[in-house]
Design a protein around this motif. Structure first.
Motif, PDB file in Angstrom:
ATOM      1  N   GLU A   1       0.827  -1.206   0.000  1.00 19.77           N
ATOM      2  CA  GLU A   1       0.000   0.000   0.000  1.00 19.77           C
ATOM      3  C   GLU A   1       0.864   1.260   0.000  1.00 19.77           C
ATOM      4  O   GLU A   1       0.559   2.229  -0.710  1.00 19.77           O
ATOM      5  CB  GLU A   1      -0.937  -0.003   1.209  1.00 19.77           C
TER       6      GLU A   1
ATOM      7  N   LEU B   1       2.367   1.650  -3.510  1.00 14.56           N
ATOM      8  CA  LEU B   1       1.361   2.123  -4.461  1.00 14.56           C
ATOM      9  C   LEU B   1       1.072   3.610  -4.275  1.00 14.56           C
ATOM     10  O   LEU B   1       0.943   4.351  -5.264  1.00 14.56           O
ATOM     11  CB  LEU B   1       0.069   1.309  -4.320  1.00 14.56           C
TER      12      LEU B   1
ATOM     13  N   ASP C   1       1.844   6.510  -7.120  1.00 13.87           N
ATOM     14  CA  ASP C   1       0.861   7.485  -7.600  1.00 13.87           C
ATOM     15  C   ASP C   1       1.348   8.918  -7.414  1.00 13.87           C
ATOM     16  O   ASP C   1       1.195   9.757  -8.309  1.00 13.87           O
ATOM     17  CB  ASP C   1      -0.474   7.299  -6.880  1.00 13.87           C
TER      18      ASP C   1
ATOM     19  N   LYS D   1       2.037  -0.739 -11.963  1.00 11.17           N
ATOM     20  CA  LYS D   1       1.028  -0.625 -10.906  1.00 11.17           C
ATOM     21  C   LYS D   1       0.155  -1.877 -10.834  1.00 11.17           C
ATOM     22  O   LYS D   1      -0.144  -2.376  -9.745  1.00 11.17           O
ATOM     23  CB  LYS D   1       0.174   0.622 -11.138  1.00 11.17           C
TER      24      LYS D   1
ATOM     25  N   GLU E   1      -0.190  -4.164  -7.551  1.00 12.09           N
ATOM     26  CA  GLU E   1      -1.496  -4.391  -6.923  1.00 12.09           C
ATOM     27  C   GLU E   1      -1.765  -5.880  -6.703  1.00 12.09           C
ATOM     28  O   GLU E   1      -2.476  -6.250  -5.762  1.00 12.09           O
ATOM     29  CB  GLU E   1      -2.614  -3.783  -7.770  1.00 12.09           C
ATOM     30  N   GLN E   2      -1.217  -6.724  -7.556  1.00  9.35           N
ATOM     31  CA  GLN E   2      -1.422  -8.175  -7.454  1.00  9.35           C
ATOM     32  C   GLN E   2      -0.347  -8.873  -6.620  1.00  9.35           C
ATOM     33  O   GLN E   2      -0.463 -10.071  -6.336  1.00  9.35           O
ATOM     34  CB  GLN E   2      -1.452  -8.799  -8.859  1.00  9.35           C
TER      35      GLN E   2
END
Length: 165
Positions: free
Chosen positions: A5, A8, A12, A94, A98-99
């Protein structure tokens, strides 16, 4: 907040600044370089745009060996192509992040050229190094743009080119 998290969120945040910086590259300056030992604008901007794909590389491989996989950058000829390329590399990196699992981030990842090891880290550390490389090369691009008298956007606050600074 998990490590994924946090990564990520950082991805961003840095993407916004990177997008703004890449968007300032003028189409007629892609072959310009400030010094004979410096990269051209094209080489530098293309490298910045591709770096989010190193997230995918770190998560899907165990190493990059330049001796067996020579560096072959894509050819970018204008800022529209550059931004499109950046967005594709960002989306791919990304999506893989995320995976990913926290356990995946602990795996070993090596950057080498044959026997010469440049980096031997965890996959999570390599992702952070990739983000640091984006920031580092983005700052170089800022110097290039300044030398070309092109206003640069702020990164972590306003730049001297923005109103109210």
């Amino acid at each position: 907040m998990s490590q994924i998290e946090m990564l990520l969120k950082e991805m961003d945040q840095e993407a916004k600044t990177t997008r703004n910086m890449l968007g300032r590259v003028p189409n007629d300056k892609y072959d310009w370089q400030p010094h004979e030992k410096s990269m051209t604008v094209r080489a530098l901007a293309t490298h910045i745009a591709e770096l989010p794909s190193w997230v995918t590389l770190a998560l899907t491989t165990e190493e990059l060996d330049f001796a067996t996989t020579p560096y072959q950058p894509v050819v970018i000829n204008d800022t529209a192509q550059l931004l499109d390329y950046f967005e594709r590399m960002l989306a791919d990196g990304k999506a893989h992040l995320e995976q990913a699992t926290e356990e995946q981030l602990e795996g070993r990842w090596v950057l080498r050229e044959g026997e010469q090891i440049y980096s031997d880290t965890s996959k999570g550390e390599m992702i952070r190094i990739s983000f640091s490389q984006i920031v580092h090369h983005r700052a170089q691009l800022g110097v290039y743009l300044r030398l070309l008298n092109i206003p640069i956007p702020g990164s972590y606050g306003p730049s001297a080119d923005e109103p109210g600074f």
